[in-house]
Design a protein around this motif. Structure first.
Motif, PDB file in Angstrom:
ATOM      1  N   GLY A 197      -2.133  13.310   7.388  1.00  0.00           N
ATOM      2  CA  GLY A 197      -2.480  12.462   8.469  1.00  0.00           C
ATOM      3  C   GLY A 197      -3.424  11.529   8.111  1.00  0.00           C
ATOM      4  O   GLY A 197      -4.590  11.632   7.096  1.00  0.00           O
ATOM      5  N   SER A 198      -3.474  10.196   8.361  1.00  0.00           N
ATOM      6  CA  SER A 198      -4.213   9.179   7.817  1.00  0.00           C
ATOM      7  C   SER A 198      -5.608   9.323   8.469  1.00  0.00           C
ATOM      8  O   SER A 198      -5.916   9.519   9.801  1.00  0.00           O
ATOM      9  CB  SER A 198      -3.758   7.754   8.301  1.00  0.00           C
ATOM     10  OG  SER A 198      -4.745   6.883   7.648  1.00  0.00           O
ATOM     11  N   GLY A 199      -6.423   9.222   7.513  1.00  0.00           N
ATOM     12  CA  GLY A 199      -8.023   9.383   8.083  1.00  0.00           C
ATOM     13  C   GLY A 199      -8.422  10.804   8.607  1.00  0.00           C
ATOM     14  O   GLY A 199      -9.615  10.783   8.836  1.00  0.00           O
ATOM     15  N   TYR A 202       7.070  14.828   0.793  1.00  0.00           N
ATOM     16  CA  TYR A 202       5.681  14.347   0.994  1.00  0.00           C
ATOM     17  C   TYR A 202       5.144  15.294   2.146  1.00  0.00           C
ATOM     18  O   TYR A 202       5.558  15.331   3.051  1.00  0.00           O
ATOM     19  CB  TYR A 202       5.923  12.901   1.787  1.00  0.00           C
ATOM     20  CG  TYR A 202       4.558  11.966   1.884  1.00  0.00           C
ATOM     21  CD1 TYR A 202       3.457  12.525   2.019  1.00  0.00           C
ATOM     22  CD2 TYR A 202       4.571  10.563   1.865  1.00  0.00           C
ATOM     23  CE1 TYR A 202       2.486  11.809   2.320  1.00  0.00           C
ATOM     24  CE2 TYR A 202       3.882   9.844   1.980  1.00  0.00           C
ATOM     25  CZ  TYR A 202       2.473  10.380   2.374  1.00  0.00           C
ATOM     26  OH  TYR A 202       1.389   9.581   2.541  1.00  0.00           O
ATOM     27  N   GLU A 222       1.743  15.123   4.338  1.00  0.00           N
ATOM     28  CA  GLU A 222       1.308  14.546   5.002  1.00  0.00           C
ATOM     29  C   GLU A 222       0.167  14.968   5.935  1.00  0.00           C
ATOM     30  O   GLU A 222       0.509  15.663   6.813  1.00  0.00           O
ATOM     31  CB  GLU A 222       2.126  13.271   5.766  1.00  0.00           C
ATOM     32  CG  GLU A 222       1.439  12.413   6.623  1.00  0.00           C
ATOM     33  CD  GLU A 222       0.690  11.353   6.007  1.00  0.00           C
ATOM     34  OE1 GLU A 222      -0.490  11.605   5.617  1.00  0.00           O
ATOM     35  OE2 GLU A 222       1.070  10.459   5.857  1.00  0.00           O
ATOM     36  N   GLY A 268      -0.848  12.974   0.584  1.00  0.00           N
ATOM     37  CA  GLY A 268      -1.504  11.915   1.258  1.00  0.00           C
ATOM     38  C   GLY A 268      -2.303  12.257   2.504  1.00  0.00           C
ATOM     39  O   GLY A 268      -1.869  13.551   2.881  1.00  0.00           O
ATOM     40  N   GLY A 269      -3.456  11.829   2.888  1.00  0.00           N
ATOM     41  CA  GLY A 269      -4.046  12.006   4.079  1.00  0.00           C
ATOM     42  C   GLY A 269      -5.556  12.386   4.039  1.00  0.00           C
ATOM     43  O   GLY A 269      -5.463  13.678   3.249  1.00  0.00           O
ATOM     44  N   GLY A 270      -6.551  11.680   3.978  1.00  0.00           N
ATOM     45  CA  GLY A 270      -7.853  12.148   3.943  1.00  0.00           C
ATOM     46  C   GLY A 270      -8.480  12.048   2.508  1.00  0.00           C
ATOM     47  O   GLY A 270      -9.548  12.794   2.417  1.00  0.00           O
ATOM     48  N   PHE A 273       7.184   2.061   4.139  1.00  0.00           N
ATOM     49  CA  PHE A 273       7.201   3.336   4.753  1.00  0.00           C
ATOM     50  C   PHE A 273       6.971   3.387   6.396  1.00  0.00           C
ATOM     51  O   PHE A 273       6.019   3.402   6.893  1.00  0.00           O
ATOM     52  CB  PHE A 273       5.693   3.709   4.374  1.00  0.00           C
ATOM     53  CG  PHE A 273       5.144   5.132   4.430  1.00  0.00           C
ATOM     54  CD1 PHE A 273       5.894   6.092   4.106  1.00  0.00           C
ATOM     55  CD2 PHE A 273       3.894   5.212   5.194  1.00  0.00           C
ATOM     56  CE1 PHE A 273       5.091   7.374   4.207  1.00  0.00           C
ATOM     57  CE2 PHE A 273       3.390   6.317   5.425  1.00  0.00           C
ATOM     58  CZ  PHE A 273       3.917   7.719   4.838  1.00  0.00           C
ATOM     59  N   LEU A 288      -1.273   2.552   0.132  1.00  0.00           N
ATOM     60  CA  LEU A 288      -0.719   2.458   1.612  1.00  0.00           C
ATOM     61  C   LEU A 288      -1.480   1.253   2.245  1.00  0.00           C
ATOM     62  O   LEU A 288      -2.625   1.223   2.557  1.00  0.00           O
ATOM     63  CB  LEU A 288      -0.726   3.771   2.427  1.00  0.00           C
ATOM     64  CG  LEU A 288      -0.199   3.455   3.690  1.00  0.00           C
ATOM     65  CD1 LEU A 288       1.242   3.178   3.852  1.00  0.00           C
ATOM     66  CD2 LEU A 288      -0.403   4.787   4.457  1.00  0.00           C
ATOM     67  N   VAL A 316      -1.159   9.405  -2.310  1.00  0.00           N
ATOM     68  CA  VAL A 316      -1.396   7.999  -1.391  1.00  0.00           C
ATOM     69  C   VAL A 316      -2.609   8.129  -0.789  1.00  0.00           C
ATOM     70  O   VAL A 316      -3.419   8.909  -0.076  1.00  0.00           O
ATOM     71  CB  VAL A 316      -0.263   8.219  -0.268  1.00  0.00           C
ATOM     72  CG1 VAL A 316      -0.385   6.722   0.440  1.00  0.00           C
ATOM     73  CG2 VAL A 316       1.037   8.433  -0.555  1.00  0.00           C
ATOM     74  N   THR A 317      -3.221   6.844  -0.794  1.00  0.00           N
ATOM     75  CA  THR A 317      -4.601   6.586  -0.158  1.00  0.00           C
ATOM     76  C   THR A 317      -4.286   5.354   0.549  1.00  0.00           C
ATOM     77  O   THR A 317      -3.698   4.348   0.103  1.00  0.00           O
ATOM     78  CB  THR A 317      -5.936   6.361  -0.815  1.00  0.00           C
ATOM     79  OG1 THR A 317      -5.816   5.336  -1.875  1.00  0.00           O
ATOM     80  CG2 THR A 317      -6.210   7.665  -1.836  1.00  0.00           C
ATOM     81  N   GLY A 318      -4.910   5.625   1.999  1.00  0.00           N
ATOM     82  CA  GLY A 318      -4.787   3.998   2.600  1.00  0.00           C
ATOM     83  C   GLY A 318      -6.250   3.923   3.586  1.00  0.00           C
ATOM     84  O   GLY A 318      -6.508   2.651   2.940  1.00  0.00           O
ATOM     85  N   THR A 319      -6.820   4.476   3.866  1.00  0.00           N
ATOM     86  CA  THR A 319      -7.817   4.419   4.800  1.00  0.00           C
ATOM     87  C   THR A 319      -9.051   3.740   3.867  1.00  0.00           C
ATOM     88  O   THR A 319      -9.817   2.785   4.230  1.00  0.00           O
ATOM     89  CB  THR A 319      -8.570   5.498   5.428  1.00  0.00           C
ATOM     90  OG1 THR A 319      -7.458   6.137   6.432  1.00  0.00           O
ATOM     91  CG2 THR A 319      -9.841   5.226   6.259  1.00  0.00           C
TER      92      THR A 319
HETATM   93  C1  1GP Z   1      -1.194   8.360   5.464  1.00  0.00           C
HETATM   94  O1  1GP Z   1      -1.303   9.823   3.637  1.00  0.00           O
HETATM   95  C2  1GP Z   1      -1.580   8.462   4.262  1.00  0.00           C
HETATM   96  O2  1GP Z   1       0.097   8.224   5.688  1.00  0.00           O
HETATM   97  C3  1GP Z   1      -3.024   7.906   3.822  1.00  0.00           C
HETATM   98  O3  1GP Z   1      -3.996   8.655   4.349  1.00  0.00           O
HETATM   99  O4  1GP Z   1      -5.401   6.605   5.258  1.00  0.00           O
HETATM  100  O5  1GP Z   1      -6.348   9.154   4.944  1.00  0.00           O
HETATM  101  O6  1GP Z   1      -5.740   7.583   2.892  1.00  0.00           O
HETATM  102  P1  1GP Z   1      -5.423   7.974   4.439  1.00  0.00           P
END
Ligand code: 1GP
Length: 252
Positions: free
Chosen positions: A177-179, A173, A175, A203-205, A80, A23, A224-227
């Motif tokens: 939450g990011s981070g 999905y 979720e 995803g999230g964390g 997204f 992400l 899903v990974t973003g941070t």
């Molecule tokens: C957020 O799930 C995603 O929509 C990604 O989360 O940034 O914690 O990896 P992270």
């Protein structure tokens, strides 16, 4: 009807057992840094790039980032969106998503109705997605006026997932939450996966290979990974390890 990108995702899940999405929050990247990042994650085996964030307001910047990443890699670019401002004609597809636990109809059907004619005009492939925030919930829960499902109430997550499936959505999905500090717990993933038939995205964390492996072993079809992509450190190592752990965690 399933489009080209959706067929690719389903085939890849079938072949690899579980897949990884990177992400990119366009707020955190210039077109140049985004292009460099996606080249690296593609070489590590990420299946697709998702582009979106909770607070983006500038569609011209989104367009520039999507154009740059589209040019840089062969894997699909999937929007997204958090709002109608999250639609770019340069992407391959868009998660046509509904925040099912929002208390504001705008995030369940309102933005989607406003966005649908734009999506049609741009000729974007739509992939219907039921989206639910859980646990800490992150910025997305605040922006989307959602009441996140507590981690110790997995049956509520199952009920939302079933509703998504019965509505005809193609993916679901969970979720966190990011981070956030704690990824979606295995119990919740396991219970949702054992009840619904549509592919499950989590995803999230998620920061480590071990966390990704656990999530997949519990039943996630996609992680899903973003941070971690935005942070310092060797991206190839980080994402390479994640992708390997996701493949090895596959319990299906
Ligand atoms: C957020 O799930 C995603 O929509 C990604 O989360 O940034 O914690 O990896 P992270």
């Amino acid at each position: 009807m399933k489009g080209r990108v959706e067929k690719y995702l389903l085939n890849k899940i079938h072949k690899d057992g579980a897949i990884h999405f990177t992400l990119l929050d366009p707020e955190e990247f210039s077109p140049e840094t985004a292009a460099k990042t996606v080249r690296e994650v593609e070489s590590c085996g990420t299946a697709a790039v998702m582009v979106g964030g909770s607070t983006i307001v500038s569609t011209p910047h989104l367009d520039d980032v999507v154009k740059a990443v589209k040019k840089a890699v062969k894997i699909p670019i999937i929007l997204f969106p958090n709002n109608v401002t999250g639609i770019s004609k340069y992407a391959d597809a868009i998660w046509f998503m509904s925040l099912l636990n929002s208390s504001d109809p705008y995030f369940i059907t309102g933005a989607q109705i406003l966005g649908a004619p734009i999506i049609r005009k741009f000729g974007l492939e739509t992939i219907p997605l039921g989206y639910v925030t859980v646990g800490e919930g992150g910025a997305v829960s605040v922006v989307g006026r959602a009441c996140p499902i507590p981690y110790d109430k997995p049956r509520l997550a199952v009920a939302h997932a079933l509703a998504a499936q019965y509505f005809g959505m193609h993916f679901f999905y969970l979720e966190g939450g990011s981070g956030v500090k704690q990824p979606v717990p295995n119990d919740m993933i396991r219970m949702v996966k054992s009840t619904v038939d549509i592919p499950l995205i989590v995803g999230g964390g998620i920061r480590t290979g071990e966390q990704a492996r656990n999530v997949v072993s519990a039943g996630a079809d996609a992680v899903v990974t973003g941070t971690i992509t935005e942070e310092e450190g060797n991206l190839k190592d980080k994402i390479g390890v994640l992708v390997a752990c996701i493949k090895s965690g596959n319990a299906k």
